[in-house]
Enzyme design. Structure first.
Site, mmCIF file in Angstrom:
data_model
loop_
_atom_site.group_PDB
_atom_site.id
_atom_site.type_symbol
_atom_site.label_atom_id
_atom_site.label_comp_id
_atom_site.label_asym_id
_atom_site.label_seq_id
_atom_site.Cartn_x
_atom_site.Cartn_y
_atom_site.Cartn_z
ATOM 1 N N ASP A 1 -10.937 -71.832 -43.692
ATOM 2 C CA ASP A 1 -12.218 -72.183 -43.072
ATOM 3 C C ASP A 1 -12.037 -73.471 -42.272
ATOM 4 O OD1 ASP A 1 -15.247 -71.160 -43.482
ATOM 5 O OD2 ASP A 1 -15.250 -73.329 -43.147
ATOM 6 N N CYS B 1 -22.178 -60.246 -38.565
ATOM 7 C CA CYS B 1 -23.551 -60.598 -38.952
ATOM 8 C C CYS B 1 -24.412 -60.824 -37.709
ATOM 9 C CB CYS B 1 -23.561 -61.821 -39.854
ATOM 10 S SG CYS B 1 -22.991 -63.319 -39.041
ATOM 11 N N PHE C 1 -12.663 -67.203 -42.664
ATOM 12 C CA PHE C 1 -14.027 -67.745 -42.489
ATOM 13 C C PHE C 1 -14.685 -67.793 -43.874
ATOM 14 C CE2 PHE C 1 -12.882 -65.062 -38.840
ATOM 15 C CZ PHE C 1 -12.908 -65.979 -37.798
ATOM 16 N N ARG D 1 -19.131 -58.484 -52.314
ATOM 17 C CA ARG D 1 -18.223 -59.248 -53.188
ATOM 18 C C ARG D 1 -17.901 -58.450 -54.449
ATOM 19 N NH1 ARG D 1 -20.985 -63.980 -50.867
ATOM 20 N NH2 ARG D 1 -22.779 -63.748 -52.263
ATOM 21 N N ASP E 1 -15.032 -62.329 -42.395
ATOM 22 C CA ASP E 1 -16.495 -62.508 -42.441
ATOM 23 C C ASP E 1 -16.876 -63.682 -41.537
ATOM 24 O OD1 ASP E 1 -19.150 -62.300 -43.145
ATOM 25 O OD2 ASP E 1 -18.932 -63.402 -45.019
#
Length: 308
Positions: A163, A253, A141, A125, A213
């Site tokens: 989202d 992730c 996302f 970030r 993400d």
């Protein structure tokens, strides 16, 4: 002591204190969120010791309480049920406000993802913030708008969050107020990211920066091929939506996704999008989420900063 040495608690009221295997305590995750500690006990050993650990943590740290968020599927593999609730000390409020490198975030401790916030993306970030001046940013996302807040702190012209969760986007709107942004600077759109990205592509919309993400696409090896297709699809759309010279912050992730495979998928996506791109930086989890050399599985967050 390790976190102090990194200077993390001095600048952040939200950070990871214990990162399970990589800090020598398998299955024990503890995050600091303001005046509270939030713990996940993910293994039978962690479950056995969690009350003792909570006692010791409150002796060592000036926290008001230890709250448990062991509501994750992985516990089933250890024969454990999902558990949430206060372990020791005072019950936390539903929302805790934290400061991350000068950015303000509201964290849903009781019902948010993981322990309430994706602390592992802090360094990424900050990197986005450094590139964001006068840019239009599409944050996919987005959860509670972590990257959008960083972009606007860096002087972005506009940030759009997409989202599937309206409650998460409601917190994103609160985050905009917490940081005193002008109301028209952040837009929050609830919907299916894949569908909306296709609509934007068909409309010919383009952005200076796109952030991808997504949640974990591969929970086990059997899902890896399907996950690879999902990553290919969103990265192809991401490249299509970028202006020439634009930046793509793209992440996986999924611990099972190897760095080289992820890079190949993103490269293939660029080819199929009919564009050329270069890697400016390889990205990973923040330094309070270390990876023990003997436990390479702890290195789960892979990312690339690409320029179209």
């Amino acid at each position: 002591a390790y976190r102090q040495q990194l200077g993390i608690p001095q600048r952040n009221s939200g950070y990871r204190l214990l990162n399970a295997e990589s800090d020598g305590l398998p299955g024990v995750v503890v995050d600091v969120l303001g005046d509270w500690l939030v713990m996940q006990a993910l293994t039978a050993g962690a479950e056995y010791w969690k009350h003792t650990l909570a006692d010791v943590l409150l002796e060592l740290l000036p926290a008001k309480g230890v709250y448990e968020r062991s509501d994750v599927d992985v516990r089933k593999k250890e024969g454990l049920e999902s558990v949430t609730g206060i372990l020791k000390g005072q019950e936390p409020p539903a929302f805790i406000d934290i400061v991350e490198e000068g950015r303000h975030y509201r964290v849903d401790v009781l019902n948010g993802h993981k322990t309430g916030f994706y602390l592992d993306q802090r360094d990424n970030r900050s990197l986005l913030q450094a590139y964001a001046a006068d840019k239009t940013v599409l944050n996919c996302f987005s959860y509670t708008g972590g990257f959008a807040v960083a972009a606007l702190q860096g002087g972005a012209a506009k940030a759009i969050n997409i989202d599937a969760s309206q409650p998460a986007l409601d917190i994103a709107a609160q985050n905009a107020k917490l940081n005193s942004f002008q109301p028209d600077k952040m837009e929050n759109i609830c919907g299916d990211v894949f569908k909306l990205l296709r609509e934007y592509r068909n409309e010919g919309r383009q952005f200076d920066i796109v952030v991808l993400d997504p949640p974990k696409f591969a929970e086990n090896r059997n899902q890896l091929e399907k996950a690879a297709r999902g990553y290919k699809d969103i990265n192809l759309l991401g490249f299509k939506l970028l202006k020439p010279g634009g930046l793509l912050f793209t992440f996986s992730c999924s611990g099972l996704m190897e760095s080289n495979l992820f890079q190949k998928i993103v490269a293939d996506a660029a080819v199929d999008a009919g564009c050329d791109a270069r890697i400016l930086r390889k990205l990973d989890q923040a330094t309070d989420h270390p990876t023990r050399l003997a436990f390479p599985e702890g290195y789960y967050l892979k990312g690339l900063l690409c320029q179209k």
